[in-house]
Motif scaffolding. Structure first.
Motif, PDB file in Angstrom:
ATOM      1  N   GLN A   7       0.827  -1.201   0.000  1.00 18.89           N
ATOM      2  CA  GLN A   7       0.000   0.000   0.000  1.00 18.89           C
ATOM      3  C   GLN A   7       0.864   1.254   0.000  1.00 18.89           C
ATOM      4  N   LYS A   8       1.953   1.223   0.762  1.00 22.63           N
ATOM      5  CA  LYS A   8       2.846   2.380   0.750  1.00 22.63           C
ATOM      6  C   LYS A   8       3.507   2.517  -0.601  1.00 22.63           C
ATOM      7  N   ALA A   9       3.832   1.386  -1.201  1.00 20.31           N
ATOM      8  CA  ALA A   9       4.521   1.432  -2.481  1.00 20.31           C
ATOM      9  C   ALA A   9       3.641   1.971  -3.583  1.00 20.31           C
ATOM     10  N   TRP A  10       2.305   1.794  -3.455  1.00 19.94           N
ATOM     11  CA  TRP A  10       1.444   2.354  -4.505  1.00 19.94           C
ATOM     12  C   TRP A  10       1.636   3.872  -4.599  1.00 19.94           C
ATOM     13  N   LEU A  11       1.780   4.520  -3.427  1.00 21.02           N
ATOM     14  CA  LEU A  11       1.938   5.963  -3.427  1.00 21.02           C
ATOM     15  C   LEU A  11       3.384   6.373  -3.687  1.00 21.02           C
ATOM     16  N   CYS A  12       4.315   5.561  -3.268  1.00 20.44           N
ATOM     17  CA  CYS A  12       5.724   5.928  -3.439  1.00 20.44           C
ATOM     18  C   CYS A  12       6.457   4.812  -4.139  1.00 20.44           C
ATOM     19  N   LEU A  13       6.248   4.732  -5.417  1.00 18.77           N
ATOM     20  CA  LEU A  13       6.765   3.615  -6.166  1.00 18.77           C
ATOM     21  C   LEU A  13       8.022   3.997  -6.902  1.00 18.77           C
ATOM     22  N   PRO A 117      16.217  18.429   3.383  1.00 24.00           N
ATOM     23  CA  PRO A 117      15.381  17.425   2.704  1.00 24.00           C
ATOM     24  C   PRO A 117      16.202  16.428   1.890  1.00 24.00           C
ATOM     25  N   ARG A 118      15.663  15.241   1.740  1.00 21.18           N
ATOM     26  CA  ARG A 118      16.221  14.232   0.850  1.00 21.18           C
ATOM     27  C   ARG A 118      15.217  13.992  -0.271  1.00 21.18           C
ATOM     28  N   ILE A 119      15.731  13.616  -1.416  1.00 16.44           N
ATOM     29  CA  ILE A 119      14.807  13.346  -2.516  1.00 16.44           C
ATOM     30  C   ILE A 119      13.984  12.100  -2.218  1.00 16.44           C
ATOM     31  N   TRP A 120      12.799  12.081  -2.746  1.00  9.94           N
ATOM     32  CA  TRP A 120      11.970  10.883  -2.714  1.00  9.94           C
ATOM     33  C   TRP A 120      12.026  10.232  -4.091  1.00  9.94           C
ATOM     34  N   THR A 121      11.955   8.927  -4.120  1.00  9.54           N
ATOM     35  CA  THR A 121      11.877   8.216  -5.395  1.00  9.54           C
ATOM     36  C   THR A 121      10.729   7.226  -5.346  1.00  9.54           C
ATOM     37  N   VAL A 142       7.784  -2.831  -7.278  1.00  6.35           N
ATOM     38  CA  VAL A 142       7.621  -1.479  -6.770  1.00  6.35           C
ATOM     39  C   VAL A 142       8.745  -1.146  -5.795  1.00  6.35           C
ATOM     40  N   TYR A 143       9.140   0.102  -5.797  1.00  8.92           N
ATOM     41  CA  TYR A 143      10.159   0.589  -4.866  1.00  8.92           C
ATOM     42  C   TYR A 143       9.769   1.992  -4.425  1.00  8.92           C
ATOM     43  N   ALA A 144       9.994   2.280  -3.158  1.00 10.22           N
ATOM     44  CA  ALA A 144       9.660   3.600  -2.643  1.00 10.22           C
ATOM     45  C   ALA A 144      10.688   4.042  -1.617  1.00 10.22           C
ATOM     46  N   TYR A 145      11.119   5.286  -1.742  1.00  9.95           N
ATOM     47  CA  TYR A 145      11.961   5.876  -0.704  1.00  9.95           C
ATOM     48  C   TYR A 145      11.419   7.262  -0.369  1.00  9.95           C
ATOM     49  N   THR A 146      11.068   7.458   0.901  1.00 10.39           N
ATOM     50  CA  THR A 146      10.581   8.755   1.367  1.00 10.39           C
ATOM     51  C   THR A 146      11.294   9.164   2.644  1.00 10.39           C
ATOM     52  N   GLY A 147      12.556   8.721   2.780  1.00  9.69           N
ATOM     53  CA  GLY A 147      13.342   9.052   3.959  1.00  9.69           C
ATOM     54  C   GLY A 147      13.666   7.817   4.767  1.00  9.69           C
ATOM     55  N   GLY A 148      14.588   7.961   5.691  1.00 13.92           N
ATOM     56  CA  GLY A 148      14.982   6.845   6.528  1.00 13.92           C
ATOM     57  C   GLY A 148      16.246   6.173   6.021  1.00 13.92           C
ATOM     58  N   ALA A 149      16.552   5.028   6.607  1.00 14.95           N
ATOM     59  CA  ALA A 149      17.798   4.334   6.289  1.00 14.95           C
ATOM     60  C   ALA A 149      17.788   3.709   4.905  1.00 14.95           C
ATOM     61  N   HIS A 150      16.628   3.305   4.467  1.00 10.95           N
ATOM     62  CA  HIS A 150      16.538   2.654   3.160  1.00 10.95           C
ATOM     63  C   HIS A 150      15.115   2.721   2.645  1.00 10.95           C
ATOM     64  N   GLY A 151      14.951   2.385   1.377  1.00  9.41           N
ATOM     65  CA  GLY A 151      13.621   2.354   0.793  1.00  9.41           C
ATOM     66  C   GLY A 151      12.943   1.019   1.025  1.00  9.41           C
ATOM     67  N   ASN A 152      11.704   0.941   0.646  1.00 12.44           N
ATOM     68  CA  ASN A 152      10.949  -0.313   0.694  1.00 12.44           C
ATOM     69  C   ASN A 152      10.665  -0.789  -0.719  1.00 12.44           C
TER      70      ASN A 152
END
Length: 270
Positions: A7-13, A117-121, A142-152
């Motif tokens: 579900q998170k990846a749908w928004l931040c893929l 800020p860090r970029i989101w992908t 799907v891949y998402a990064y919106t901050g933190g140590a790593h993406g999901n």
């Protein structure tokens, strides 16, 4: 856990972060592969859409920007396209452009309020896994990064009955009355794959609820096996990545529905 990740990846893929060295970049691209792919029943071609943020994040090494990128097969059949987009975006009312704008707008608000800020992908790639006269199988990375140590990241399989124009679930492959038997066979293969003894507890190394083995709803139909895929965090720590588990059809033939046997036959003989 899988549902939350997806579900998170749908928004931040995507695993890439668009590196730009002070050059201008195109905020929005919408491309289509020229070469169409076809079968006896359906023809499709891949669509590509990318949306960039206008806000640039600079470091000592790079100048980057947030982006949302998606690719997916586009069919001439409107019902099939509706299934593809709903699977890809997690909603039957969302649009690719709308999802991209939501993601980029959320970053833009974050950018203005964060001193560092860090970029989101966000990247989502849907591909045709199998297509037969009566069945369409998709695989979506799907891949998402919106901050933190790593993406999901996650890999999700989706299935569609072309003959009846309805999505398929695991219940359509093995009905619920036979699910316990399927789980028992799958656990045997899991223990063999993981080098576990028959009675070795599962709660010390895995995230199975109360140490009880379970199979995920995320599955793929292959030519000789039923593939189950556990995504990150589902049964193991992030560092261990995804876990694939294959159960040969020869072990569960008696459990398969007639519909499943027909589809598997089409995949095997195509």
């Amino acid at each position: 856990m899988l549902k939350k990740i997806v579900q998170k990846a749908w928004l931040c893929l995507s695993v890439a972060s668009c590196v730009l060295s002070g050059c201008q970049f195109n905020r929005e691209t919408n491309e289509r592969d020229e070469q169409a792919v076809s079968t006896d029943t359906l023809a499709y071609e891949y669509e590509h859409y990318t949306l960039y943020s206008d806000h640039v994040v600079k470091t000592n090494e790079t100048t980057d920007t947030t982006f949302y990128a998606v690719s997916y097969p586009s069919f001439k059949d409107s019902m099939v396209n509706r299934f593809v987009l709903k699977t890809l975006l997690g909603s039957d009312t969302a649009t690719v452009k709308g999802a991209a704008q939501t993601f980029v707008s959320e970053f833009d608000r974050f950018f203005l309020s964060d001193a560092f800020p860090r970029i989101w992908t966000s990247e989502s790639n849907a591909k045709v896994h199998h297509i037969t006269p009566t069945y369409l199988g998709l695989v979506i990375d799907v891949y998402a990064y919106t901050g933190g140590a790593h993406g999901n990241y996650a890999t999700v399989f989706a299935h569609y009955d072309l003959a009846n124009q309805v999505p398929l679930t695991l219940d359509d492959i093995v009905t619920k009355p036979f699910r316990n038997e399927l789980t028992a066979v799958a656990e045997r293969y899991f223990r063999k794959q993981e080098n576990l003894s028959v009675d070795q507890p599962l709660d010390d190394r895995y995230f199975f609820d109360e140490g009880h083995f379970h199979i995920p709803d995320n599955f793929a139909l292959e030519s000789d096996s039923l593939l189950f895929l556990y995504n990150i965090y589902e049964i193991k720590p992030y560092v261990d990545g995804q876990t694939e588990l294959r159960v040969p059809y020869s072990e569960i033939d008696r459990l398969l529905t007639d519909r499943a046997k027909r589809i598997i036959g089409e995949i095997t003989n195509k």
